[in-house]
Scaffold this active site. Structure first.
Site, short mmCIF file in Angstrom:
data_model
loop_
_atom_site.label_atom_id
_atom_site.label_comp_id
_atom_site.label_asym_id
_atom_site.label_seq_id
_atom_site.Cartn_x
_atom_site.Cartn_y
_atom_site.Cartn_z
N GLU A 120 0.44 8.44 5.76
CA GLU A 120 0.88 7.78 4.59
C GLU A 120 0.04 8.26 3.21
OE1 GLU A 120 2.75 3.78 2.54
OE2 GLU A 120 1.58 3.71 4.40
N GLY A 260 -7.30 0.56 3.94
CA GLY A 260 -8.05 -0.80 4.54
C GLY A 260 -7.29 -0.44 5.87
N ALA A 261 -5.86 -0.32 6.28
CA ALA A 261 -5.33 -0.13 7.40
C ALA A 261 -3.92 0.30 7.06
CB ALA A 261 -5.09 -1.42 8.00
N MET A 262 -3.20 0.88 8.43
CA MET A 262 -1.95 1.63 8.20
C MET A 262 -1.05 1.11 9.33
SD MET A 262 -0.26 3.81 6.81
CE MET A 262 1.43 3.89 7.31
N GLU A 297 -0.26 -5.77 8.03
CA GLU A 297 0.27 -4.72 8.71
C GLU A 297 0.96 -5.03 9.54
OE1 GLU A 297 -0.36 -2.00 7.33
OE2 GLU A 297 -2.37 -2.65 6.13
N HIS A 300 4.42 -5.77 8.37
CA HIS A 300 5.28 -4.55 7.92
C HIS A 300 6.15 -3.99 8.96
CE1 HIS A 300 4.17 -2.72 4.28
NE2 HIS A 300 2.67 -2.74 4.35
N GLU A 319 5.80 -2.78 -0.16
CA GLU A 319 4.15 -3.22 -0.32
C GLU A 319 4.18 -4.44 -1.04
OE1 GLU A 319 1.76 -2.51 1.54
OE2 GLU A 319 2.37 -0.54 2.05
#
Length: 868
Positions: A120, A260-262, A297, A300, A319
């Site tokens: 991303e 930060g994270a995915m 996350e 999501h 987001e």
């Protein structure tokens, strides 16, 4: 460069002319020569017989159509064009990449000893040639091949369906994700890890395996992340009715990560900062951050993965909504008031500042050159506030109906912000036509309020006026639909009913016009009004509160946020006054009754310690800077320093008593204990400025049994510039040099050091064995802290801070443009300062603009800043 500078516009969106329905990927992993074979099923959607695929920074080895070698193609630095194609076909592309040299940390790269991906927003095009856009959803099957000794774990999206051994000590694992997804959600990880395992049973009775992969030796720092994950899965079922949909959920912690994270489907890749924690290495803030990001996350999975965004202009669809969900998760598990306060601090500080900068944009942007530049506080945090306003206008029940309708309509598709709003309207029958402007209008609205009490007819009139200043992207502004949450109090502190035109109304007023009057009836005495309760809209509010009204609300407001906000308004009044006095070379003032108001808060027996700590926390220098133009960094620092030292001196006995009362024998990460430590360490930060500060700070550092209290002592010594600072810093560095995440806290203290020689200290610190400019965490902790949290020294009138920033950005432009783009933001706001500083910053921006190899990430921001 000309190709880099092409802007994309939301209005130009067109559906893809080809669709890829399935893709089978094989990764043959080697440090410098990884070979990727991608076999895709492609279907033509339009009349064009040329397929244009995105791709960059890799070597094309071969192209086959329906198993036949294909020669009708051309390659450019950013695309592969394949000509003469049939209606549907199988496309095989073989590429080669070098993970070891990928310092941009996009696509496939090495993080320490592990292979890792970040796709991303547009990183998949660094892996293979593909339709790298979020509205192309395909089913992925992935085979990962690597040396077994070096990479015993081979991970990808979905469920593991097969594995085997190969000659030469290599092995393979095959994964299949049954849910169609865009390329940005793809992930591969291979390496050596320690693994923490658990299970979760969903509400329908399915058992999900949970696995958290961490660097070897860090297993004792993973349990909090696991408990946070289980809490998030439970909460999402209970609050939203969303159940996890795969057989396994994996989290991998890596050291080198831009974000930060995915939320890659079933395989979340995290910056280790948001996974690893124990009481010796992590602070309470770290624990809470891990809980929030793990939740974000995971959430999501439904708001981002099962329903993704049609194009990147719709980024806030996933987001903003998911930030709202993680904020609600944290609020339901902890203190709702404290979480709301911390969220609002971000909006009123850095987000409002972003709105006032050349990079100002709506939460759904209209134009972009580099998509990574819109991973912003506006899209995320203001986007969340827009969702919260919808929740405020609809109520929880109707909001949940809207969520269910949104999922029912759009599950498995790429949707738009409009699709979400329509679902909310249809489920609730609430008209959100004017409200949609929040998605398309940039900038921060200013709401001016006036009130008048008419004793003759027992009415109380509230007049509201809204304006939004022109921004670079939008010179014309329209009136927004602003939900204005208000409450009226009698002198005895009771809440007065709101009656307009003889009918009782809700506390949320629909403020839709440029100016609007609300006449409240049956008000038998002049009331005290509480405005913008719960920060019901992301606006700046101007209202001439008296000191006595603010002190009244600090005690009597039924809503804790409103109490805190009244205290912040009281602080703001005297900060503004003292900044003006400083500029006129006059003495500072802070009346005794103001000090008494905060003393009353400190000694309250009914308020939670965590909330008292927030009440006693002064606004940041950056937030205060947003109140002024031009910004006087020195005056702000002096005024804040005076207020802190005065409160410390006048409340010394009470602060000392509270500090000692809250001492804990054992460390626990439960929310009441966190709150007690928070208040105790706020007391310490004040007491550090008093005569006994040095001894108190040293005593806490030496007796601390956890990282929270250790860092609190060091931060107090740092900000108060105590004589013990250097000894504490040296001792800490010697103990923790081996641990980069812990050293990030030390680097941040170096970056925020208010000493005049801090720049030379920072340059020396860059040669520390634990520091690397190639590691985003290290860079953000030291350099980013100086840029963003040390305004007096960064904005030194000699320009040294700006010159240093330019030097760093030149280096990062080569190695990691995405980090460079995020680091440059303080320079973009140069027009907020005096003419001398404006000229100094502009000189550095012009130097950067002339770089031959300027990355488009930086180009877009610099061009906008200079244009402004």
């Amino acid at each position: 460069m000309s190709q880099q500078l092409q802007a994309k516009y939301r209005k130009d969106y067109t559906s893809p002319e080809f669709m890829i329905t399935d893709i089978d990927l094989t990764f043959d992993l080697l440090d410098e020569d990884t070979k990727i074979t991608a076999i895709s099923k492609v279907v033509k959607q339009g009349t064009n017989s040329t397929l244009s695929l995105d791709g960059e920074h890799m070597e094309l080895l071969s192209v086959h159509i329906n198993e036949e070698q294909w020669s009708e193609y051309e390659v450019t630095p950013s695309h592969l064009y394949i000509h003469g194609l049939p209606e549907q076909f199988e496309l095989q592309i073989v590429t080669k990449v070098n993970p070891s040299k990928n310092t941009a940390l996009e696509g496939l790269y090495k993080s320490g000893g592990a292979f890792c991906t970040q796709c991303e927003a547009e990183g998949f095009r660094r892996i293979t040639y593909f339709l790298d856009r979020p509205d192309v959803l395909a089913k992925y099957t992935t085979t990962v091949i690597a040396d077994k000794a070096e990479n015993p774990y081979l991970l990808s999206n979905g469920n593991r369906i097969d594995s085997g051994e190969l000659e030469g000590g290599r092995h393979w694992v095959k994964w299949m994700d049954p849910h169609p997804k865009p390329s940005y959600l793809f992930a591969v990880v291979a390496g050596q890890f320690d693994v923490l395992r658990d299970q979760f049973v969903t509400k329908s009775g399915r058992t999900v395996d949970l696995e958290i992969f961490v660097d070897q030796g860090n297993l004792d720092r993973a349990p909090h992340a696991m408990s946070s994950l289980i809490n998030a899965m439970t909460w999402d079922e209970e609050r939203f009715g969303f159940e996890y949909d795969l057989d396994i959920y994996m989290v991998v912690a890596v050291d080198f990560f831009n974000m930060g994270a995915m939320e890659n489907k079933g395989l979340n890749i995290f910056n280790s900062k948001y996974v690893l924690a124990n009481d010796q290495t992590a602070t309470d803030t770290d624990y809470l951050g891990i809980e929030a990001v793990i939740g974000h996350e995971y959430f999501h999975n439904w708001t981002g993965n099962r329903i993704t965004c049609r194009d990147w202009f719709q980024l806030s669809l996933k987001e903003g909504l998911t930030v709202f969900r993680d904020q609600e998760f944290s609020s339901d598990l902890g203190s709702r008031a404290v979480n709301r306060i911390n969220n609002v601090r971000i909006i009123r500080g850095p987000q409002f500042s972003e709105d006032a900068s050349p990079m100002s944009h709506p939460i759904r942007p209209e134009k972009v050159i580099e998509m990574n530049n819109f991973y912003t506080l506006t899209v995320y945090e203001k986007g969340s506030e827009v969702i919260r306003m919808i929740h405020t206008l609809l109520g929880e029940e109707n909001f949940q109906k809207g969520m269910q309708l949104y999922v029912e309509r759009h599950d498995g598709t790429a949707a738009t912000c409009d699709d979400f709003v329509v679902a909310m309207e249809d489920a609730s029958e609430v008209d959100l036509t004017q409200f949609r402007l929040w998605y398309s209008q940039s900038g921060t609205p200013l709401v001016k309020a006036k009130t008048e009490y008419n004793q003759s007819d027992n009415t109380f009139i509230l007049e509201l006026e809204q304006t939004t200043e022109p921004t670079l992207d939008q010179p014309e502004k329209q009136a927004l639909h602003i939900p204005m949450n208000v409450e009226l109090y009698s002198k005895s502190g009771s809440v007065l009913p709101l009656i307009i035109d003889g009918e009782s109304i809700d506390s949320v007023l629909d403020f839709k016009q440029e100016s609007q009057r609300f006449i409240f009836e049956n008000i038998n005495e002049e009331p005290v009004i509480s405005l913008l309760r719960e920060f019901s809209a992301p606006v700046k509010l101007e209202y001439d509160y008296s000191d006595s009204d603010l002190m009244f609300l600090m005690v009597n407001a039924k809503n804790e946020f409103a109490r805190w906000d009244a205290g912040q308004n009281l602080i703001a009044k005297y900060l503004r006054r003292n900044i003006t006095l400083y500029q006129a070379n006059q003495d500072f003032v802070l009346p005794e009754n103001v000090l008494d108001a905060f003393k009353g808060i400190l000694l309250s027996e009914v308020l939670e310690p965590a909330f008292i700590a927030e009440m006693l926390t002064l606004p940041s220098q950056n937030e205060v800077a947003g109140w002024f133009k031009p910004v006087d960094v020195d005056a702000i620092a002096e005024a804040l320093g005076f207020m802190k030292k005065t409160i410390a001196a006048e409340l010394s006995d009470e602060l000392t008593a509270m500090y000692h009362t809250l001492k804990q024998e054992n460390y626990s990460v439960d929310h009441p204990s966190i709150g007690q430590r928070s208040l105790r360490n706020i007391c310490l930060s004040y007491l550090a400025t008093t005569e006994n500060g040095d001894a108190l700070v040293v005593s806490q550092y030496q007796s601390a049994t956890n990282m929270t209290d250790t860092i609190a002592a060091m931060n107090s010594a740092n900000q108060a510039q105590l004589s013990c600072r250097e000894k504490l810093m040296s001792t800490f560095s010697e103990k923790w040099t081996h641990d980069g995440l812990v050293m990030d806290k030390w680097f941040m203290l170096q970056g925020t050091n208010p000493a005049k020689d801090v720049l030379s200290v920072i340059k020396e610190t860059m040669s520390h064995s634990a520091f690397s400019l190639k590691n985003p965490n290290r860079t953000r902790s030291l350099i980013g802290a100086f840029f963003n949290q040390n305004p007096v020294n960064f904005h030194s009138i000699d320009g040294s801070g700006y010159q240093f920033a330019s030097e760093i950005l030149v280096t990062l432009n080569e190695s990691n443009p995405q980090i460079a783009s995020r680091m440059i933001d303080p320079l973009l706001k140069y027009r907020q300062f005096d003419e001398t500083r404006q000229n100094l910053i502009r000189t550095e921006l012009e130097k950067l603009s002339k770089l031959d190899n300027l990355a488009k990430d930086l180009y877009e921001k610099i061009a906008k800043a200079l244009e402004a």
